[in-house]
Write an enzyme that holds these catalytic residues in place. Structure first.
Site, PDB file in Angstrom:
ATOM      1  N   LYS A  55      -6.914 -13.368  14.070  1.00 36.47           N
ATOM      2  CA  LYS A  55      -6.040 -14.544  13.997  1.00 36.47           C
ATOM      3  C   LYS A  55      -4.579 -14.100  13.983  1.00 36.47           C
ATOM      4  O   LYS A  55      -4.279 -12.927  13.699  1.00 36.47           O
ATOM      5  CB  LYS A  55      -6.373 -15.351  12.739  1.00 36.47           C
ATOM      6  CG  LYS A  55      -6.173 -14.585  11.428  1.00 36.47           C
ATOM      7  CD  LYS A  55      -6.931 -15.226  10.269  1.00 36.47           C
ATOM      8  CE  LYS A  55      -6.670 -14.473   8.971  1.00 36.47           C
ATOM      9  NZ  LYS A  55      -7.574 -14.927   7.893  1.00 36.47           N
ATOM     10  N   TYR A 276      26.737  -9.827   3.585  1.00 33.97           N
ATOM     11  CA  TYR A 276      26.918 -11.215   3.133  1.00 33.97           C
ATOM     12  C   TYR A 276      26.845 -11.322   1.616  1.00 33.97           C
ATOM     13  O   TYR A 276      25.978 -10.722   0.977  1.00 33.97           O
ATOM     14  CB  TYR A 276      25.821 -12.103   3.713  1.00 33.97           C
ATOM     15  CG  TYR A 276      26.013 -12.464   5.166  1.00 33.97           C
ATOM     16  CD1 TYR A 276      27.119 -13.204   5.577  1.00 33.97           C
ATOM     17  CD2 TYR A 276      25.080 -12.079   6.115  1.00 33.97           C
ATOM     18  CE1 TYR A 276      27.284 -13.548   6.911  1.00 33.97           C
ATOM     19  CE2 TYR A 276      25.232 -12.423   7.447  1.00 33.97           C
ATOM     20  CZ  TYR A 276      26.333 -13.150   7.845  1.00 33.97           C
ATOM     21  OH  TYR A 276      26.492 -13.489   9.156  1.00 33.97           O
TER      22      TYR A 276
HETATM   23  C1  LIG Z   1      -8.229 -13.911   7.214  1.00 35.98           C
HETATM   24  C2  LIG Z   1      -9.656 -13.986   6.810  1.00 35.98           C
HETATM   25  C3  LIG Z   1     -10.474 -12.854   6.757  1.00 35.98           C
HETATM   26  C4  LIG Z   1      -9.930 -11.448   6.903  1.00 35.98           C
HETATM   27  O1  LIG Z   1      -9.434 -11.049   5.645  1.00 35.98           O
HETATM   28  P1  LIG Z   1      -8.841  -9.578   5.407  1.00 35.98           P
HETATM   29  O2  LIG Z   1      -8.531  -9.568   3.960  1.00 35.98           O
HETATM   30  O3  LIG Z   1      -7.656  -9.463   6.269  1.00 35.98           O
HETATM   31  O4  LIG Z   1      -9.910  -8.619   5.790  1.00 35.98           O
HETATM   32  C5  LIG Z   1     -11.829 -13.020   6.522  1.00 35.98           C
HETATM   33  N1  LIG Z   1     -12.351 -14.251   6.312  1.00 35.98           N
HETATM   34  C6  LIG Z   1     -11.586 -15.367   6.329  1.00 35.98           C
HETATM   35  C7  LIG Z   1     -12.221 -16.676   6.075  1.00 35.98           C
HETATM   36  C8  LIG Z   1     -10.222 -15.277   6.552  1.00 35.98           C
HETATM   37  O5  LIG Z   1      -9.475 -16.384   6.527  1.00 35.98           O
END
Ligand SMILES: *Cc1c(COP(=O)(O)O)cnc(C)c1O
Length: 385
Positions: A55, A276
């Site tokens: 993702k 800044y």
């Molecule tokens: C993002 C996600 C993962 C992956 O998690 P990591 O900690 O990056 O391994 C697995 N399952 C779900 C439902 C997620 O949203």
């Protein structure tokens, strides 16, 4: 041997490839390390299957290069968050790979999901009903993953709804479940008491669906005992080199290297303020360098006066606020003349990991990765195999 291979993803176009001279930062993604990380986890959780969570453009590292590299390493299951992400990946993957959408289908997205052969994660009774309606309309079964809420209160059906769906003959006939899944809230803390509680809640609900493969574990839970692994583990951050647990040395290979270009070096007398808001004032004569990465590149502004860059093993503390397109670091400890305009300093690499950078910015490695900007010169490195 590692070499620069911009064709690492076959016919896939690599986004964001600018000539080095035109970019303020350069980002190297080591696809060989990524593949090694996949194999390490896959070996660790076998006979469970390792799925890749890709993702958010593969945690910001470029799904167009990351996904084919993982496929080549043997991965066949890919999780994204949105249908839009699945639609980008579908044409890039052979038909023996499966793409799952973690957030499930939004109202109106069902036809697109079915047309693309994408497998939604059903998170609610509404999603279940809508997906079944599409299957009924087409008079053919449509696969899905069912997510049950095991205690995180984020996504997934309740225990009552899971029991109802288990008994719903039309649902079971039209929607073959390829997985029943849930997600752990505290998996990176191995001793956290919530892990065992969530696991027993999950198992009770998964028992309503005998024979359906189970998936509970993310990266952190891949390092919990095998009872947590079920048939499929969903691996994200560990693939990209992040520490999967907060209690063990990180066993993963680093995947990302980020360097920023020096725009100019100057000397300032004691008493001079920097950046800044004048949040830093030198208490001694200093040499400082302005480097061409800022918060528009995802270098978090919360690392102002806290984070660092590195050069030849020397730590270069960030002075003052991180600006949009640049920031200022203290190079007084670098020998005079050794660091000049046009040189590159390390922001992520052997001297500081994504977890170190996250700690300085008050966040987690996940956020550091997904914010990495699209102005970098991006290079995907792969082994010459
Ligand atoms: C993002 C996600 C993962 C992956 O998690 P990591 O900690 O990056 O391994 C697995 N399952 C779900 C439902 C997620 O949203």
């Amino acid at each position: 041997m590692h070499g620069v291979d911009v064709n690492a993803c076959g016919t896939m176009p690599l986004n964001h490839v600018y000539p080095n001279e035109a970019a303020g930062g350069r980002l190297f993604v080591d696809l060989a390390a990524l593949a090694a990380n996949f194999r390490l986890i896959a070996g660790r959780v076998a006979p469970a299957r390792a799925a890749a969570v890709v993702k958010a453009d593969a945690y910001g590292l470029g799904a167009a290069a990351v996904v084919p590299a993982l496929y080549k390493a043997g991965c066949r299951d890919f999780f994204v968050a949105h249908l839009s992400e699945a639609q980008v990946l579908t044409p890039q993957l052979p038909s023996d790979a499966t793409i799952y959408v973690l957030n499930g289908i939004m109202p109106g997205g069902e036809e697109g999901c079915a047309n693309g052969g994408v497998v939604p994660v059903i998170n609610s009774v509404e999603q279940a009903t809508a997906w079944r309606a599409v299957a009924e309309g087409r008079q053919r079964p449509l696969a899905a993953v069912l997510q049950v809420d095991s205690g995180m209160s984020r996504l997934g059906v309740s225990a009552e709804d899971a029991a109802r769906l288990a008994q719903d003959q039309a649902f079971r006939r039209y929607i073959p479940l390829v997985m029943v899944m849930s997600h752990l809230a505290c998996a990176e803390t191995q001793r956290h008491a919530a892990n065992a509680r969530q696991r027993s809640t999950f198992e009770a609900l998964a028992n309503l669906f005998p024979g359906v493969p189970r998936s509970l574990a993310n990266s952190g839970a891949a390092f919990l005992p095998a009872e947590f692994h079920g048939e499929v583990v969903r691996i994200g951050i560990a693939l990209y080199g992040g520490a999967p647990t907060d209690s063990q040395a990180n066993p993963m290979r680093p995947v990302v290297r980020l360097e920023a270009r020096v725009i100019q070096v100057r000397s300032i007398p004691a008493g001079t303020s920097v950046g800044y808001g004048f949040t830093f004032t030198a208490d001694r004569q200093s040499r400082i360098a302005t480097v061409a990465v800022g918060y528009a590149d995802g270098w978090l502004r919360s690392s102002s006066n806290r984070g660092s860059a590195w050069f030849s093993g020397v730590r270069l503390p960030i002075l003052g606020r991180v600006s949009m397109d640049c920031m200022t670091v203290d190079v007084t400890r670098v020998p005079d003349g050794a660091l000049n305009a046009g040189d590159w300093v390390e922001l992520i690499g052997p001297s500081q990991s994504i977890d170190d950078v996250a700690a300085d910015a008050g966040t987690i490695a996940y956020e550091v990765l997904v914010r990495l900007g699209d102005r970098f010169h991006r290079v995907h490195l792969s082994s010459q195999d």
